[in-house]
Design a protein around this motif. Structure first.
Motif, PDB file in Angstrom:
ATOM      1  N   SER A   1      29.013  32.845  42.864  1.00  0.00           N
ATOM      2  CA  SER A   1      28.230  31.621  42.893  1.00  0.00           C
ATOM      3  C   SER A   1      28.829  30.627  43.879  1.00  0.00           C
ATOM      4  CB  SER A   1      28.223  31.053  41.472  1.00  0.00           C
ATOM      5  OG  SER A   1      27.874  29.732  41.503  1.00  0.00           O
TER       6      SER A   1
ATOM      7  N   VAL B   1      31.266  35.505  26.513  1.00  0.00           N
ATOM      8  CA  VAL B   1      31.290  36.235  27.789  1.00  0.00           C
ATOM      9  C   VAL B   1      30.720  35.353  28.890  1.00  0.00           C
ATOM     10  CG1 VAL B   1      31.034  38.500  26.731  1.00  0.00           C
ATOM     11  CG2 VAL B   1      29.020  37.278  27.458  1.00  0.00           C
ATOM     12  N   THR B   2      31.221  35.581  30.102  1.00  0.00           N
ATOM     13  CA  THR B   2      30.689  34.850  31.241  1.00  0.00           C
ATOM     14  C   THR B   2      29.489  35.628  31.804  1.00  0.00           C
ATOM     15  OG1 THR B   2      32.091  36.053  32.780  1.00  0.00           O
ATOM     16  CG2 THR B   2      32.967  33.984  31.892  1.00  0.00           C
ATOM     17  N   ALA B   3      28.774  34.989  32.722  1.00  0.00           N
ATOM     18  CA  ALA B   3      27.633  35.667  33.354  1.00  0.00           C
ATOM     19  C   ALA B   3      28.096  36.814  34.242  1.00  0.00           C
ATOM     20  CB  ALA B   3      26.834  34.668  34.177  1.00  0.00           C
ATOM     21  N   LEU B   4      29.392  36.811  34.595  1.00  0.00           N
ATOM     22  CA  LEU B   4      29.933  37.859  35.461  1.00  0.00           C
ATOM     23  C   LEU B   4      30.107  39.172  34.712  1.00  0.00           C
ATOM     24  CD1 LEU B   4      32.736  35.533  36.746  1.00  0.00           C
ATOM     25  CD2 LEU B   4      30.837  36.257  38.140  1.00  0.00           C
TER      26      LEU B   4
ATOM     27  N   ALA C   1      40.048  24.442  37.487  1.00  0.00           N
ATOM     28  CA  ALA C   1      40.020  25.142  36.198  1.00  0.00           C
ATOM     29  C   ALA C   1      38.826  26.081  36.130  1.00  0.00           C
ATOM     30  CB  ALA C   1      39.951  24.120  35.061  1.00  0.00           C
ATOM     31  N   SER C   2      37.709  25.636  36.658  1.00  0.00           N
ATOM     32  CA  SER C   2      36.508  26.467  36.629  1.00  0.00           C
ATOM     33  C   SER C   2      36.723  27.753  37.419  1.00  0.00           C
ATOM     34  CB  SER C   2      35.343  25.662  37.196  1.00  0.00           C
ATOM     35  OG  SER C   2      34.228  26.470  37.379  1.00  0.00           O
TER      36      SER C   2
ATOM     37  N   ALA D   1      39.279  30.029  35.515  1.00  0.00           N
ATOM     38  CA  ALA D   1      38.764  30.649  34.293  1.00  0.00           C
ATOM     39  C   ALA D   1      37.845  31.826  34.599  1.00  0.00           C
ATOM     40  CB  ALA D   1      38.017  29.606  33.465  1.00  0.00           C
ATOM     41  N   ARG D   2      37.133  31.759  35.718  1.00  0.00           N
ATOM     42  CA  ARG D   2      36.200  32.835  36.046  1.00  0.00           C
ATOM     43  C   ARG D   2      36.880  33.962  36.792  1.00  0.00           C
ATOM     44  NH1 ARG D   2      32.352  31.724  39.495  1.00  0.00           N
ATOM     45  NH2 ARG D   2      30.525  32.604  38.500  1.00  0.00           N
TER      46      ARG D   2
END
Lengths: 406, 128
Positions: free
Chosen positions: A69, A127-130, A228-229, A232-233
């Protein structure tokens, strides 16, 4: 007689398409008819037995584009659709939050529409979108296959603003279908459907700089929250998204510049275009002499550049055990004549007239990256895709003509 | 089939050579649109997007909220899936906000027209 190609993975040897009694995915299918086979040897000595078979011929050319993204997919999309002519617009009269873009020849589908979990669902499961668990790859495969074979589908819409899955929209099969998102090459079945795939690989420093540019004006965001974003991803990104680059036919790698020591603003970029060798419809761009290693600084007597100048490099290499050619540009363009000068020395650009790359870059000079390697290589890849499309169409027309004669 | 690049006036010289070479047009500097070097046109549009148009308020609110929630969630347990999912949501909303900003960017009717018809009188630009 209709033909299509099947690849040598064991699971795909049979070429039948069954019509399920009820499909919740709501697409319109036609029946399977014929089965024939012939063998083709790939050039370069690599033999892949292509079994041509099944009902409808593949009518649409499918391109896959993968990137994280905020990494320039939309810009790439706009450049690509512009190469084919016309601007891509969201479907008129439909959901205003639709992610789909449609132009005369091209339809761009955002793979976020195949999320199986909406935002609340992902939060509950943690869960993340990844994460592949948040995506419905079966539906993605079915619908991309249907579109490839000329069948319209009802594709779900993932609304990025509300985070919910909206009612589906009808997508008609276009001449060129581009699927862009986080996982176009993740599922092997979808990967087989792609005629060409691209991965935008942005290094961490550059990603950080770009996200700062994008988000700093936003209320609530601070340097720490952006950092941080990204952090975290990162684990999910490294585990699921990054490995896709080994499957890509072209990788655009963006790194910090080597021309300015200690530069961390991310304004001057070093961009590498890594092109797979030995592909059927794609011949890599080269500088001066194909297959040799070249280092080129165009600035000198004929061309005056301003600081920090432009450096080019070209050479063969291996990338994840694939043979590739790498074309690299470090620096940025300041003036039109630099662009034209560089363009006139590159070969195999698949342009239709002298100066086409420059013209395309000028047309979209307000897009980010128009003065450095990102814009240049995105435009070149766009032209290569156009060339690939024309070759495939010509081949199919020839095959049909052959069949008609028989 | 050689066509003149948009925004560039070219006088195509008929170059006759034994090799099939594409004719190299002569670029007239007067007609060049060099947005990154030009000082004549309003440069605000060329500036970094950050300062140009505000995010629609509802998305802006969502971004602020999501950042707060993410910070709270991660204060409890920084390595959990919930923390990652929360920051992922922040990323998603920031991307949506940025796209909304792009859509809102004031659409200048003259710019739109000139994109498609750069050769018309209204759209000529001059560079000294």
């Amino acid at each position: 007689m209709a033909t299509c190609a099947v690849y040598t993975t064991p699971s795909l040897h049979s070429c039948s398409i069954t019509i399920p009694a009820k499909t919740s995915s709501g697409f319109h299918r036609r029946q399977v008819i014929v089965f024939t086979s012939k063998r083709i040897t790939e050039r370069g000595g690599r033999r892949t037995s292509e079994v041509s078979c099944s009902a409808e011929e593949a009518k649409t050319v499918v391109i896959g584009l993968a990137a994280d993204s905020g990494c320039g997919k939309s810009t790439f999309m706009r450049r690509l659709t512009s190469v084919f002519g016309g601007a891509a617009e969201p479907p008129k009269g439909g959901n205003p939050d639709s992610n789909t873009l449609i132009s005369d020849t091209t339809t761009v589908i955002c793979l976020d529409d195949y999320h199986s979990l909406d935002r609340t669902g992902r939060k509950e499961k943690g869960v993340t979108a990844l994460d592949p668990r948040a995506n419905n790859f079966d539906l993605m495969f079915e619908q991309v296959k249907a579109l490839k074979h000329g069948v319209a589908v009802d594709k779900p819409i993932y609304n990025h603003v509300t985070g919910l899955l909206d009612p589906p929209e009808l997508i008609r099969p276009p001449k060129i279908l581009v699927i862009e998102g986080l996982h176009p090459m993740f599922d092997p079945r979808v990967r087989q459907l792609l005629d060409f795939s691209i991965y935008l690989d942005i290094s961490n420093e550059v990603k950080f700089a770009w996200k700062i540019q994008r988000d700093m004006a936003e209320r609530g965001h601070s340097l720490e929250s952006i950092k941080a974003s990204i952090e975290a991803r990162k684990p999910d990104f490294d585990a699921y998204i990054d490995p896709q680059k080994q499957h890509a036919d072209a990788v655009i790698e963006v790194l910090p510049t080597q021309l300015i020591p200690g530069d961390n603003e991310g304004k001057v970029l070093r961009v590498r275009l890594i092109m797979k060798e030995g592909l059927q419809h794609f011949s890599p761009v080269y500088l001066f002499d194909e297959g040799s290693t070249i280092s080129w600084i165009p600035c000198g007597r004929k061309l005056t550049c301003s600081y920090p100048g432009i450096n080019f490099a070209y050479g063969p290499d291996t990338y994840y055990s694939n043979e590739v050619s790498v074309l690299e540009m470090d620096g940025q363009f300041d003036r039109l004549d630099e662009l034209i000068y560089v363009e006139s020395h590159l070969s195999n650009l698949s342009t239709k007239f002298y100066g086409e790359v420059t013209q395309q870059l000028l047309k979209h000079s307000d897009f980010p990256g128009s003065n450095n390697g990102t814009g240049l290589f995105q435009t070149i890849v766009g032209l290569k895709i156009r060339d690939l499309y024309e070759q495939i169409v010509a081949e199919r027309a020839a095959a049909v003509a052959e069949a008609a004669k028989v | 089939m050689a066509t003149a690049p948009a925004g560039v006036s070219t006088s195509a010289r008929g170059v006759v050579s034994s090799k099939a070479e594409l004719p190299k047009p002569q670029l007239s500097k007067r007609m060049l649109r060099l947005p990154w070097a030009s000082r004549r046109r309003a440069s605000t549009r060329r500036l970094v997007l950050v300062a140009s148009s505000p995010t629609p308020p509802n998305i802006s609110e969502k971004v602020v909220e999501s950042i707060k929630k993410a910070e709270e969630t991660c204060a409890e347990d920084a390595a959990s899936g919930e923390c990652a999912a929360a920051w992922d949501e922040v990323e998603e909303l920031s991307a949506a906000a940025s796209h909304a900003r792009d859509k809102l960017k004031a659409k200048d009717p003259l710019e739109e027209y000139c994109k498609d018809n750069p050769e018309t009188d209204e759209c000529r630009t001059y560079e000294d």
